[in-house]
Design a protein around this motif. Structure first.
Motif, PDB file in Angstrom:
ATOM      1  N   LEU A 111      35.016  42.330  40.983  1.00 22.28           N
ATOM      2  CA  LEU A 111      34.829  42.749  39.592  1.00 22.28           C
ATOM      3  C   LEU A 111      36.104  41.924  38.778  1.00 22.28           C
ATOM      4  O   LEU A 111      35.786  41.228  38.037  1.00 22.28           O
ATOM      5  N   ILE A 112      37.270  42.589  39.020  1.00 21.07           N
ATOM      6  CA  ILE A 112      38.465  42.215  38.357  1.00 21.07           C
ATOM      7  C   ILE A 112      38.532  40.546  38.354  1.00 21.07           C
ATOM      8  O   ILE A 112      38.756  39.949  37.520  1.00 21.07           O
ATOM      9  N   GLU A 113      38.333  40.018  39.676  1.00 15.95           N
ATOM     10  CA  GLU A 113      38.385  38.572  39.714  1.00 15.95           C
ATOM     11  C   GLU A 113      37.568  37.851  38.979  1.00 15.95           C
ATOM     12  O   GLU A 113      37.788  36.978  38.207  1.00 15.95           O
ATOM     13  N   LYS A 114      36.377  38.196  38.983  1.00 15.69           N
ATOM     14  CA  LYS A 114      35.250  37.303  38.391  1.00 15.69           C
ATOM     15  C   LYS A 114      35.124  37.769  36.751  1.00 15.69           C
ATOM     16  O   LYS A 114      35.118  36.768  35.979  1.00 15.69           O
ATOM     17  N   VAL A 115      35.758  38.938  36.260  1.00 13.78           N
ATOM     18  CA  VAL A 115      35.780  38.905  34.697  1.00 13.78           C
ATOM     19  C   VAL A 115      36.958  38.119  34.720  1.00 13.78           C
ATOM     20  O   VAL A 115      36.787  37.350  33.322  1.00 13.78           O
ATOM     21  N   LEU A 116      38.093  37.935  35.019  1.00 16.39           N
ATOM     22  CA  LEU A 116      39.391  37.167  34.851  1.00 16.39           C
ATOM     23  C   LEU A 116      38.694  35.606  34.670  1.00 16.39           C
ATOM     24  O   LEU A 116      39.043  34.943  33.722  1.00 16.39           O
TER      25      LEU A 116
END
Length: 111
Positions: free
Chosen positions: A38-43
């Protein structure tokens, strides 16, 4: 995790799903997306508003660690994004030098 953070996390995951980020996965559900993913894709894929939301859900150090481990090492592919994240979110005074240093170290570790 508190309920407000859970709701925000689900909203971010659903936005990624609606945006087609997980097109290669079969029937992805928001609840199944790991925190790291989630963090990677949001960034990578979402806007400043959503990136700001990450900092309401997760500690700064975790977001920075995932950025360094997953996105920063893909420079120059994400170079402009890395400059923005380094300067704006991680308060790195010389983003170009920092990115070059981390990328270089990563390349050396692969040899």
């Amino acid at each position: 995790m508190d309920p407000e953070k859970d709701i925000l996390k689900i909203q971010l995951a659903e936005k990624l799903i609606r945006s087609g980020v997980f097109w290669s996965y079969a029937n992805v559900k928001a609840e199944e997306i790991s925190d790291e993913m989630l963090i990677e894709k949001v960034l990578i894929y979402l806007d400043i508003e959503e990136i700001n939301s990450l900092f309401l859900i997760y500690p700064y150090r975790i977001i920075k660690e995932i950025w360094r481990k997953e996105i920063l090492i893909q420079d120059p592919f994400y170079h402009s994004l890395n400059i923005l994240l380094a300067f704006h979110y991680f308060h790195i005074k010389s983003p170009e030098k920092y990115i070059h240093s981390i990328s270089h170290r990563h390349q050396l570790s692969l040899q």
